[in-house]
Design a protein around this motif. Structure first.
Motif, PDB file in Angstrom:
ATOM      1  N   ALA A  42      32.835 121.260 -11.525  1.00  0.00           N
ATOM      2  CA  ALA A  42      33.103 122.261 -12.530  1.00  0.00           C
ATOM      3  C   ALA A  42      34.052 123.435 -11.979  1.00  0.00           C
ATOM      4  CB  ALA A  42      31.797 122.731 -13.198  1.00  0.00           C
ATOM      5  N   LEU A  43      33.573 123.918 -10.996  1.00  0.00           N
ATOM      6  CA  LEU A  43      34.213 125.146 -10.568  1.00  0.00           C
ATOM      7  C   LEU A  43      35.783 124.739  -9.931  1.00  0.00           C
ATOM      8  CD1 LEU A  43      34.502 128.187  -9.722  1.00  0.00           C
ATOM      9  CD2 LEU A  43      33.182 127.875  -8.012  1.00  0.00           C
ATOM     10  N   ARG A  44      35.837 123.479  -9.360  1.00  0.00           N
ATOM     11  CA  ARG A  44      36.946 123.086  -8.919  1.00  0.00           C
ATOM     12  C   ARG A  44      38.279 123.008 -10.359  1.00  0.00           C
ATOM     13  NH1 ARG A  44      34.429 118.729  -6.026  1.00  0.00           N
ATOM     14  NH2 ARG A  44      35.877 117.441  -7.215  1.00  0.00           N
ATOM     15  N   SER A  45      37.416 122.282 -11.495  1.00  0.00           N
ATOM     16  CA  SER A  45      38.221 122.054 -12.613  1.00  0.00           C
ATOM     17  C   SER A  45      38.735 123.262 -13.049  1.00  0.00           C
ATOM     18  CB  SER A  45      37.323 121.331 -13.497  1.00  0.00           C
ATOM     19  OG  SER A  45      36.838 120.279 -13.124  1.00  0.00           O
ATOM     20  N   VAL A  46      38.172 124.422 -13.124  1.00  0.00           N
ATOM     21  CA  VAL A  46      38.422 125.827 -13.541  1.00  0.00           C
ATOM     22  C   VAL A  46      39.663 126.183 -12.563  1.00  0.00           C
ATOM     23  CG1 VAL A  46      37.728 128.295 -13.786  1.00  0.00           C
ATOM     24  CG2 VAL A  46      36.388 126.200 -14.432  1.00  0.00           C
ATOM     25  N   GLY A 110      34.057 116.701 -16.246  1.00  0.00           N
ATOM     26  CA  GLY A 110      33.291 115.511 -16.362  1.00  0.00           C
ATOM     27  C   GLY A 110      33.928 114.258 -15.831  1.00  0.00           C
ATOM     28  N   LEU A 111      35.227 114.416 -14.832  1.00  0.00           N
ATOM     29  CA  LEU A 111      35.843 113.281 -14.710  1.00  0.00           C
ATOM     30  C   LEU A 111      35.246 113.265 -13.183  1.00  0.00           C
ATOM     31  CD1 LEU A 111      38.755 113.530 -16.337  1.00  0.00           C
ATOM     32  CD2 LEU A 111      37.344 111.864 -16.721  1.00  0.00           C
ATOM     33  N   ALA A 112      35.236 112.035 -12.532  1.00  0.00           N
ATOM     34  CA  ALA A 112      35.045 111.905 -10.925  1.00  0.00           C
ATOM     35  C   ALA A 112      35.913 110.585 -10.549  1.00  0.00           C
ATOM     36  CB  ALA A 112      33.528 111.823 -10.654  1.00  0.00           C
ATOM     37  N   GLY A 113      36.302 110.503  -9.287  1.00  0.00           N
ATOM     38  CA  GLY A 113      36.752 109.434  -8.834  1.00  0.00           C
ATOM     39  C   GLY A 113      38.269 109.040  -9.162  1.00  0.00           C
ATOM     40  N   ARG A 114      38.595 108.078  -9.545  1.00  0.00           N
ATOM     41  CA  ARG A 114      39.884 107.666 -10.028  1.00  0.00           C
ATOM     42  C   ARG A 114      40.306 108.267 -11.390  1.00  0.00           C
ATOM     43  NH1 ARG A 114      41.166 102.984 -13.178  1.00  0.00           N
ATOM     44  NH2 ARG A 114      39.552 101.975 -13.855  1.00  0.00           N
ATOM     45  N   TYR A 115      39.140 108.363 -12.292  1.00  0.00           N
ATOM     46  CA  TYR A 115      39.431 108.896 -13.438  1.00  0.00           C
ATOM     47  C   TYR A 115      39.998 110.457 -13.161  1.00  0.00           C
ATOM     48  CZ  TYR A 115      37.321 105.007 -15.540  1.00  0.00           C
ATOM     49  OH  TYR A 115      37.115 103.554 -15.889  1.00  0.00           O
ATOM     50  N   ARG A 116      39.293 111.130 -12.509  1.00  0.00           N
ATOM     51  CA  ARG A 116      40.001 112.540 -12.055  1.00  0.00           C
ATOM     52  C   ARG A 116      41.245 112.666 -11.551  1.00  0.00           C
ATOM     53  NH1 ARG A 116      36.887 117.137 -11.861  1.00  0.00           N
ATOM     54  NH2 ARG A 116      37.837 118.899 -10.295  1.00  0.00           N
TER      55      ARG A 116
END
Length: 235
Positions: A42-46, A110-116
């Motif tokens: 979450a923090l990385r996304s911001v 909310g995304l992880a792995g290859r989707y991210r």
């Protein structure tokens, strides 16, 4: 002394907009990898959204804000154009910027792995393709401005070249989430073009920035939906 590039050169550079976006996306993937040991998703996304915003100089978000403010003019075309020329951000603009940034952060969180990394790579590139595709064949609403030089040349040729380079940039990551992102961006582009033509009869730099921001959000949401459906299918 520094001289501005001729309008024709600026217009020709439109073909490479999506390439710049993919480069930004690749840089975001590297940043995300480096930040992974330090922060949660979450923090990385911001932080990634902040980085992308800073990298573009907030220019596209400013266009989104001005466009949202202009919508408050209702059916008055003259008033809408006047608001677009005003650099100040009003209530509608501030709210639009807030929710777009919020959607980006939540979708990425909310995304992880290859989707991210697919989302990080494809969203900036498709957003910039969306800006060029939204302007093709439409009249520029001001004699001068951020978009006048961009549309000075053969906008259709630039759009075709940009689309070809966008396709090449997406081939290495071709997948269902990628295709979903393309469809989402194309929907935003088609909707924006139709709306801009009917609303004001053309485009401006602010309207192109708004189309880019909305395309970026649409791609992130499309990839997030694919991730959600994939997770549900494995249960």
């Amino acid at each position: 002394p520094t001289h501005a590039a001729p309008p024709e050169e600026v217009a020709d550079s439109a073909a490479y907009f999506s390439v710049v976006g993919f480069i930004l996306g690749a840089a975001l993937i590297v940043e995300d990898f480096l930040l992974r040991p330090l922060f949660d998703p979450a923090l990385r996304s911001v932080l990634l959204v902040v980085s992308l915003t800073v990298a573009t100089g907030c220019l596209h978000l400013d266009g989104l804000g001005d466009t949202a403010d202009a919508l408050s003019a209702g059916r008055s075309r003259e008033r809408a154009l006047e608001i677009l020329r005003d650099s100040r951000i009003g209530n509608y603009g501030a709210i639009a910027i807030f929710f777009v940034l919020l959607l980006k952060c939540v979708a990425l969180a909310g995304l992880a792995g290859r989707y991210r990394w697919l989302a990080l790579y494809t969203a900036p590139g498709l957003a910039r393709w969306g800006m060029i595709a939204s302007s093709t064949g439409l009249t520029y609403l001001r004699a001068e401005g951020a978009g006048s030089a961009l549309l000075a040349g053969d906008s259709k040729r630039a759009a075709l070249a940009c689309s070809a380079l966008t396709t090449l940039g997406l081939l290495p990551v071709l997948s269902m989430p990628t295709l979903a992102g393309v469809l989402a961006a194309a929907f935003v582009v088609a909707s924006a073009r139709a709306f801009y033509r009917r609303w004001l009869g053309g485009v401006s730099g602010d309207l192109l920035g708004a189309a880019g921001e909305l395309s970026e959000v649409a791609v992130l949401l499309a990839v997030a939906l694919c991730a959600r459906l994939a997770a549900a299918s494995t249960r």
